[in-house]
Enzyme design. Structure first.
Site, mmCIF file in Angstrom:
data_model
loop_
_atom_site.group_PDB
_atom_site.id
_atom_site.type_symbol
_atom_site.label_atom_id
_atom_site.label_comp_id
_atom_site.label_asym_id
_atom_site.label_seq_id
_atom_site.Cartn_x
_atom_site.Cartn_y
_atom_site.Cartn_z
ATOM 1 N N HIS A 2 -17.170 1.305 -27.824
ATOM 2 C CA HIS A 2 -18.294 1.309 -28.771
ATOM 3 C C HIS A 2 -18.743 2.730 -29.118
ATOM 4 O O HIS A 2 -19.935 2.992 -29.307
ATOM 5 C CB HIS A 2 -19.490 0.526 -28.220
ATOM 6 N N ASN A 25 -22.379 -8.840 -29.289
ATOM 7 C CA ASN A 25 -21.313 -8.549 -30.255
ATOM 8 C C ASN A 25 -21.468 -9.439 -31.476
ATOM 9 O O ASN A 25 -22.275 -10.378 -31.472
ATOM 10 C CB ASN A 25 -19.939 -8.826 -29.627
ATOM 11 N N HIS A 47 -28.360 -1.676 -21.702
ATOM 12 C CA HIS A 47 -27.927 -2.208 -20.403
ATOM 13 C C HIS A 47 -28.262 -3.692 -20.359
ATOM 14 O O HIS A 47 -29.436 -4.058 -20.516
ATOM 15 C CB HIS A 47 -28.661 -1.453 -19.297
HETATM 16 FE FE1 HDE Z 1 -19.829 -3.597 -22.987
HETATM 17 N N1 HDE Z 1 -19.869 -1.670 -22.351
HETATM 18 N N2 HDE Z 1 -18.733 -4.091 -21.347
HETATM 19 N N3 HDE Z 1 -19.596 -5.527 -23.652
HETATM 20 N N4 HDE Z 1 -20.827 -3.144 -24.626
HETATM 21 C C1 HDE Z 1 -20.436 -0.655 -23.018
HETATM 22 O O1 HDE Z 1 -21.837 0.970 -22.054
HETATM 23 C C2 HDE Z 1 -18.574 -3.324 -20.252
HETATM 24 C C3 HDE Z 1 -18.961 -6.546 -23.032
HETATM 25 C C4 HDE Z 1 -21.267 -3.998 -25.593
HETATM 26 O O2 HDE Z 1 -24.447 0.516 -28.761
HETATM 27 C C5 HDE Z 1 -20.477 0.619 -22.221
HETATM 28 O O3 HDE Z 1 -23.334 2.476 -22.840
HETATM 29 C C6 HDE Z 1 -17.883 -4.054 -19.223
HETATM 30 C C7 HDE Z 1 -19.280 -7.809 -23.660
HETATM 31 C C8 HDE Z 1 -21.938 -3.264 -26.640
HETATM 32 O O4 HDE Z 1 -24.616 1.714 -26.936
HETATM 33 C C9 HDE Z 1 -19.856 0.206 -20.876
HETATM 34 C C10 HDE Z 1 -17.627 -5.291 -19.760
HETATM 35 C C11 HDE Z 1 -20.125 -7.496 -24.678
HETATM 36 C C12 HDE Z 1 -21.877 -1.930 -26.245
HETATM 37 C C13 HDE Z 1 -19.531 -1.253 -21.115
HETATM 38 C C14 HDE Z 1 -18.163 -5.315 -21.082
HETATM 39 C C15 HDE Z 1 -20.308 -6.078 -24.674
HETATM 40 C C16 HDE Z 1 -21.184 -1.895 -24.980
HETATM 41 C C17 HDE Z 1 -19.873 1.817 -22.890
HETATM 42 C C18 HDE Z 1 -16.898 -6.474 -19.102
HETATM 43 C C19 HDE Z 1 -20.763 -8.457 -25.695
HETATM 44 C C20 HDE Z 1 -22.403 -0.738 -27.002
HETATM 45 C C21 HDE Z 1 -21.036 2.678 -23.337
HETATM 46 C C22 HDE Z 1 -17.366 -6.835 -17.816
HETATM 47 C C23 HDE Z 1 -21.629 -9.428 -25.108
HETATM 48 C C24 HDE Z 1 -23.839 -0.479 -26.717
HETATM 49 C C25 HDE Z 1 -22.197 2.062 -22.761
HETATM 50 C C26 HDE Z 1 -24.342 0.682 -27.535
HETATM 51 C C27 HDE Z 1 -20.963 -0.723 -24.258
HETATM 52 C C28 HDE Z 1 -18.983 -2.013 -20.164
HETATM 53 C C29 HDE Z 1 -18.026 -6.425 -21.940
HETATM 54 C C30 HDE Z 1 -21.139 -5.437 -25.652
HETATM 55 C C31 HDE Z 1 -18.687 1.026 -20.398
HETATM 56 C C32 HDE Z 1 -17.521 -3.511 -17.846
HETATM 57 C C33 HDE Z 1 -18.787 -9.192 -23.216
HETATM 58 C C34 HDE Z 1 -22.568 -3.831 -27.898
HETATM 59 O O5 HDE Z 1 -20.793 0.293 -19.840
#
Ligand code: HDE
Length: 726
Positions: free
Chosen positions: A90, A163, A354
């Site tokens: 992202h 999402n 978060h």
């Molecule tokens: Fe994320 N995801 N994600 N994700 N995600 C991040 O956090 C992660 C997942 C989503 O505009 C990171 O600050 C893991 C699902 C959005 O700043 C990180 C897993 C969904 C955004 C991270 C998922 C999301 C992130 C990277 C699986 C939809 C952007 C930067 C267990 C429900 C937020 C950050 C923004 C961002 C980890 C799966 C949505 C690395 C480990 C499912 C919208 O922490």
């Protein structure tokens, strides 16, 4: 019209005491620095007034620069450290401020204040994003879009980090790094940027049957939105709502855009990536600046706790939706984005979302993907924002005071007073004090847990295909064609034939016709009995027979909410329409349609051979917005060609104008032409014969029909008839 208030969202929020400065801190309130506040003295970061910001300190006019030049060194050092690590996923995003207002109290289900009080306007900050590409990559990649909302509630921050697709690729957080490594550019040559159409992604996916449902969404047009303002949002996981009696319900969160859900065509998306890679950013920014504030309704699907096991799927499985036919989405409030950030870095880049930021009245479930996310988001901010004090950055601060015994660390802003930073303490009145649940203290839902400690997945997670099939069956005919095209494109870019073949196997388990069509384009055949690659995605000691996907036939055959075709709204608000004209244009013909479009809230731009203005047949000057050199059909929703003999002749002879129309036709956009402008249409490959979405007639009578055609978004039924590619 522009309705921007002079304050930034963060500053306005600070002023309203919505985003407080750290308590007890000596820090000044943020000052608005605008280009025209000319009385400001330039200083170093330590407050010394600068006399010369143009020349470094030298030993003589032509001499070497001196190391003692602290002003130069401070400036360069700061510049050298301007970048912070981009988000690992992202990275590419765009943000906006806004407000959330509740329609009706949800106190029956939750005690969360912002979901109880219909009077409060809760400030929000939203960040939309793509997932795979780097910070500078195109907005139009075929990708999932992030839809992250921070609610600054009276009980602390609640982040809904969702999402634009309601399911995910994997069921367990353990596989997230593998998924992301597979989709990111390949590690040897770092190719391709922001694209899933390559071997490693499909290699992984073809061995992960649990991703079948998500890849249907990813290959659908949802992955190439027309605008961030025209996307749905989903919390994905099942969460819990808790009321003041401690009763729990399950909940899925939805965002429903009031402009409907719309996408561009894939060919259009690829062109936009070249013509304006900031297309979505610009669209969001411009709409807010113009006062066309994007709006979404917050929807909830609520499942009573007693109904946990009533479905064909497991509520904890993030690869499943709850079809709206089974549990309707209730729209409980509205979010309006009304304020652009003042500074991209300070706000959009530094915002830290978060899933673990929840407030009393909302709680987690055991969805294993959600559980893993609860660890990841703080961890990632520590490296990205450089330490544990990222909550003190203005955009991340809650609107309520923060008091605890956490201290120090990199870049601490708060100046805590007194001797005690521990509790219990007798020296400081035992402050800060814990808060009773009845007074708003957070308590976790007391879920009963009685289980063996195992690395395992529930059998109820093993149906991977029934909802993928439900999704396919719910699509309109054009949407189905686009899915076939998208799979053919993506797999066509895959070099390893075995990977393509495995994917055809997976597709055949979803829908045989889909698989056959895609296989045909790839020069492959659909296997009679596909060999499931499940043995590759099971533990080393696992017995493959125990991991066979379940072949479930969903009772529900299709679900209306899954097709974008069912979300078309009767509005052209904020749509962009090109008017192709030259000197000698019939001013009445141009102005009549322009005025009618603008009266409906659309943006009509005059595109002519050169910038400046054109002289209409009646000699009046008409300002030109863009020239054929800078404008591109893919950046508009529709085209109008006014009459006027000289103009028509010039436009018909202009290769770029004819190309503009050819492309607009190919991308199924509404096209209108004045009766007198037929010659321009005759210069195109589609001509002036009667066709859906091609309107020719008197300018005054044309407008209403043209507006209705634009409101339909695209004339997809014209697609199969396209002959010559533009
Ligand atoms: Fe994320 N995801 N994600 N994700 N995600 C991040 O956090 C992660 C997942 C989503 O505009 C990171 O600050 C893991 C699902 C959005 O700043 C990180 C897993 C969904 C955004 C991270 C998922 C999301 C992130 C990277 C699986 C939809 C952007 C930067 C267990 C429900 C937020 C950050 C923004 C961002 C980890 C799966 C949505 C690395 C480990 C499912 C919208 O922490």
């Amino acid at each position: 019209m522009k309705k921007k208030s002079p304050k930034t969202g963060t500053e306005a929020a600070i002023d309203k005491k919505l985003v407080p400065q750290p308590e007890n801190a000596k820090t000044e309130k943020l000052k608005v620095h605008t280009a025209d506040s000319s009385e400001e003295s330039m200083t170093t970061n330590h407050g010394v007034k600068i006399n010369d910001d143009q020349n470094s300190l030298k030993a003589g006019e032509r001499g070497a620069t001196l190391l003692e030049d602290f002003i130069l060194r401070e400036k360069i050092t700061h510049f050298d450290h301007e970048r912070i690590p981009e988000r690992i996923v992202h990275a590419r995003g765009s943000g906006a401020h806004g407000v959330f207002k509740l329609y009706e109290s949800q106190s029956k289900f939750t005690k969360a204040h912002f979901l109880n009080d219909t009077e409060t306007e809760t400030p929000v900050f939203v960040r939309f994003s793509t997932v795979a590409g780097s910070r500078g990559s195109t907005d139009l990649a075929r990708d999932v879009r992030g839809f992250a909302v921070k609610f600054y509630t009276q009980e602390g921050n609640f982040d809904l980090v969702g999402n634009n697709m309601p399911v995910f690729f994997i069921q367990d957080a353990m596989k997230f790094p593998d998924l992301v490594h597979a989709v990111k550019p390949e590690p040897d040559n770092e190719i391709p940027q922001a694209a899933s159409a390559h071997d490693t992604f499909w290699d992984f996916i073809s061995m992960m049957p649990e991703s079948a449902h998500m890849i249907m969404w990813l290959m659908s047009d949802r992955a190439i939105p027309r605008s961030y303002r025209m996307m749905e949002g989903f919390g994905v996981h099942t969460f819990r709502l808790i009321n003041d009696k401690g009763d729990a319900s399950f909940v899925k969160f939805h965002w429903k855009p009031l402009l409907g859900v719309h996408s561009v065509a894939w060919d259009e998306a690829q062109n936009i990536s070249g013509k304006d890679p900031d297309f979505h950013r610009r669209d969001l920014w411009d709409a807010i600046e113009a006062g066309a504030f994007p709006e979404w309704e917050l929807g909830v699907q609520i499942v009573p706790e007693a109904d946990e096991f009533k479905f064909e799927f497991d509520l904890l499985d993030p690869t499943k939706i709850i079809p709206e036919e089974l549990v309707p989405v209730q729209r409980i409030g509205k979010m309006t984005l009304n304020h652009n950030p003042d500074n991209f870095f300070a706000e959009t880049e530094q915002v830290a979302f978060h899933v673990g930021h929840i407030v009393p009245g909302i709680d987690f479930t055991n969805d294993p993907l959600l559980q893993g996310r609860l660890f990841s988001y703080t961890d990632t901010q520590l490296i990205r924002l450089g330490g544990p004090n990222f909550h003190e950055i203005p955009i991340n601060r809650p609107v309520v005071p923060v008091h605890n015994n956490q201290r120090d660390g990199f870049m601490r802003q708060t100046i805590n007073r007194g001797k005690t930073s521990y509790g219990p303490n007798g020296l400081g009145n035992n402050d800060p004090q814990q808060v009773k649940a009845t007074d708003g203290g957070f308590t976790s839902y007391t879920e009963r847990v009685d289980a063996k400690k195992v690395r395992a997945r529930s059998k109820s997670f093993f149906d991977h295909f029934s909802q993928a099939r439900l999704f396919y069956n719910s699509q309109s005919a054009p949407e189905k064609n686009h899915l076939i095209d998208a799979f053919s494109f993506e797999l066509g870019k895959v070099k390893t034939v075995a990977i393509r073949q495995r994917m055809i196997g997976i597709l055949s388990l979803i829908d045989r016709k889909l698989a056959t069509e895609v296989a045909f384009g790839l020069g492959l055949v659909v296997p009679e009995k596909p060999e499931l690659p499940v043995n590759k995605s099971i533990p080393a000691d696992g017995n493959p027979a125990d991991f066979e996907p379940l072949q479930v036939e969903s009772k529900l055959k299709s679900s209306a909410a899954l097709s974008m075709a069912n979300t078309v709204k009767d509005t052209i608000k904020s749509r962009k329409i090109a008017i192709l004209a030259a000197d000698g244009v019939d001013g009445k013909s141009l102005n009549a349609v322009k005025a009618a479009l603008e009266a409906e809230g659309a943006i009509a731009e005059v595109i002519a051979p050169r910038l400046g203005s054109i002289v209409a047949a009646g000699k009046e000057k008409i300002p030109v917005d863009q020239s054929f050199l800078t404008a591109a059909s893919v950046l508009f929703d529709a085209v109008y060609v006014p009459g006027g003999e000289a103009s028509v002749k010039a436009v018909a002879a202009e290769a770029n104008a004819v190309h503009f129309l050819n492309e607009a036709f190919k991308h199924c956009k509404a096209i209108a032409a004045d009766q007198g402008a037929k010659a321009v249409l005759d210069a195109t490959y589609f001509g002036s014969a009667k066709q859906p979405g091609l309107l020719i007639g008197d300018a005054n009578k044309l407008a209403a029909e043209f507006i209705a055609a634009i409101a339909r978004h695209r004339v997809w039924e014209r697609e199969p008839a396209r002959k010559v590619p533009a």
